[in-house]
Enzyme design. Structure first.
Site, PDB file in Angstrom:
ATOM      1  N   CYS A 273      39.184  41.950  42.911  1.00 51.01           N
ATOM      2  CA  CYS A 273      40.697  42.249  42.624  1.00 51.01           C
ATOM      3  C   CYS A 273      41.685  41.845  43.983  1.00 51.01           C
ATOM      4  O   CYS A 273      41.314  42.164  44.965  1.00 51.01           O
ATOM      5  CB  CYS A 273      41.072  43.792  42.408  1.00 51.01           C
ATOM      6  N   PRO A 274      42.651  41.223  43.487  1.00 53.44           N
ATOM      7  CA  PRO A 274      43.514  40.949  42.229  1.00 53.44           C
ATOM      8  C   PRO A 274      43.031  39.461  41.761  1.00 53.44           C
ATOM      9  O   PRO A 274      43.786  39.250  40.704  1.00 53.44           O
ATOM     10  CB  PRO A 274      44.877  40.940  42.664  1.00 53.44           C
TER      11      PRO A 274
END
Lengths: 131, 75
Positions: free
Chosen positions: B13-14
């Site tokens: 993430c992201p």
């Protein structure tokens, strides 16, 4: 309609700037309007050449992010601008106190130099978060 | 029919969401994008992403630690 997200970024800590950039970018690409107000020590991290000689301060997690090549916070913000509605503002007071010229900031990132009163007025209907 | 596949295995993430956003821009409207991810939060992240953006989550399964998420570009 999701509320816009307003972020006040006032730390030069890598972990906080990274988290703010991730939050802003994910929100922007999820079609949420995002505004970021960069003030206090955070302005040093947005200079082309940091007057402090290093872009971020940071702790153990910062070291791990650098070791694992985590995406650069400023690149994330650029992508947020490219793929969503993300606006960045730099604080007029912070530029004045530090003596940093607007031209010394990373180009094509900031939309405007504004004051806190204007940012707060524009954020009246937003969810406000401080990093 | 799957138009294209985005392999974001081993990315955290992201990045899976950012790359999917970009990939969705590059396929035609109504085309289908297959995403392969290993981030442990990927499944719930993509469910939320589709709910927020209006893209249609068509399939969502996990096999041998790989999430396969199939999204139809809605607009």
């Amino acid at each position: 309609m999701t509320k816009p997200l307003s972020i006040i970024l006032c730390s030069e800590e890598h972990e906080k700037i990274q988290m703010a950039a991730m939050t802003a970018t994910i929100a922007a690409v999820s079609e949420r309007e995002v505004s970021i107000f960069v003030s206090m020590g955070a302005v040093f991290s947005f200079c082309l050449e940091s007057p402090k000689g290093h872009r971020f301060s940071g702790g153990t997690f910062s070291e791990l992010m650098l070791e694992k090549n985590a995406p650069d916070a400023l690149d994330l913000l650029k992508q947020g601008k490219e793929f969503g509605k993300l606006s960045l503002y730099v604080c007029s007071m912070a530029l004045d106190i530090t003596g940093i010229d607007e031209g010394a900031l990373i180009p094509d990132l900031f939309d405007e130099v504004i004051g806190l009163t204007k940012f707060l007025a524009d954020s009246e209907d937003s969810q406000l978060t401080v990093f | 029919m799957i138009h294209s596949t985005l392999d974001v295995k081993n990315l955290n993430c992201p990045l899976p969401i950012l790359k999917a956003k970009k990939a969705l821009r590059e396929v035609p409207v109504n085309a289908i994008l297959e995403v392969l991810a290993t981030d442990p939060g990927a499944e719930k992240d993509f469910i939320a992403f589709c709910a927020n953006t209006g893209h249609e989550l068509i399939e969502n399964e996990q096999k041998d630690g790989v999430y396969r998420i199939v999204i139809k570009r809605s607009k």
